[in-house]
Design a protein around this motif. Structure first.
Motif: not given
Length: 213
Positions: A94-101, A125-130, A39-46
């Motif tokens: 879940r912390r989301l640290v990267e999104v690519a469309l 998701f919980d989108v990180a401020p940065d 649960s503490d692992r951040p994720i990226s989304l495409y």
């Protein structure tokens, strides 16, 4: 040493792994695997937006060439439903640290549908401020209204396809795009805060020479 075929990573799993033998079992296994992620692992989304108003003849991506823009809205509906399922499995916090469309051409979407997608990601998701938020845009077909939407949603990265500015090459690959309209998109995007820009170039296209490239 570069004149040999290499693997393509435009999608995962790559298209070479997709066969008629695939049924619901892999999807169920993936659904179960997501539930076991720490649960503490951040994720990226495409998010893949497969639509283009015209097909570039060098393209190897999963693309639907159509001028029927009404097809995008139900696709976004389905994409949001899938995002909700993944969020349910991973957890809303879940912390989301990267999104690519990517695509296709994400700019095929109407501004309202792009806004729905961007908001749906934030709702799921919980989108990180940065967080690094990026989008692929086609200079030939991107409206200022759509730029306003992605900028307001916090997107600061932009990937722009150019391939080659040689008119003969552009004709050969069915992608006629002037330097002026490309610069217009870059200027308009930067004015809205999208300062992290990459430009795609391709070597080995028909009609190309080393000198002209």
């Amino acid at each position: 040493r570069h004149a040999r075929p290499g693997p393509r990573y435009t999608s995962y799993p790559p298209a070479t792994e997709l066969t008629a033998a695939v049924d619901g079992a892999p999807a169920r296994a993936e659904h179960e695997r997501l539930g076991r992620e720490p649960s503490d692992r951040p994720i990226s989304l495409y998010c893949h937006l497969p639509f283009c108003s015209s097909l570039c003849w060098y393209c190897g991506c999963n693309v639907i060439a159509t001028r029927d823009r009404s097809r995008a809205a139900p696709y976004v509906d389905t994409l949001l439903a899938e995002i909700a399922l993944v969020s349910q499995r991973l957890g809303r916090d879940r912390r989301l640290v990267e999104v690519a469309l990517g695509g296709g051409s994400p700019n095929f979407l109407a501004a309202a549908d792009m806004a729905r997608l961007c908001q749906g990601i934030r709702d799921a998701f919980d989108v990180a401020p940065d967080a690094h938020l990026g989008v692929e845009l086609d200079p030939r077909d991107t409206s200022d209204e759509l730029l306003d939407v992605v900028a307001a949603a916090g997107y600061r990265r932009m990937s722009v396809g150019v391939q080659d500015f040689d008119p003969a090459v552009q004709e050969a690959i069915h992608r006629v795009q002037s330097a002026e309209e490309t610069a217009r998109l870059l200027d308009a995007a930067r004015a809205r805060g999208l300062h992290d820009v990459n430009v795609d170039l391709v070597y080995g296209l028909p009609k190309q020479t080393a000198e002209r490239f």
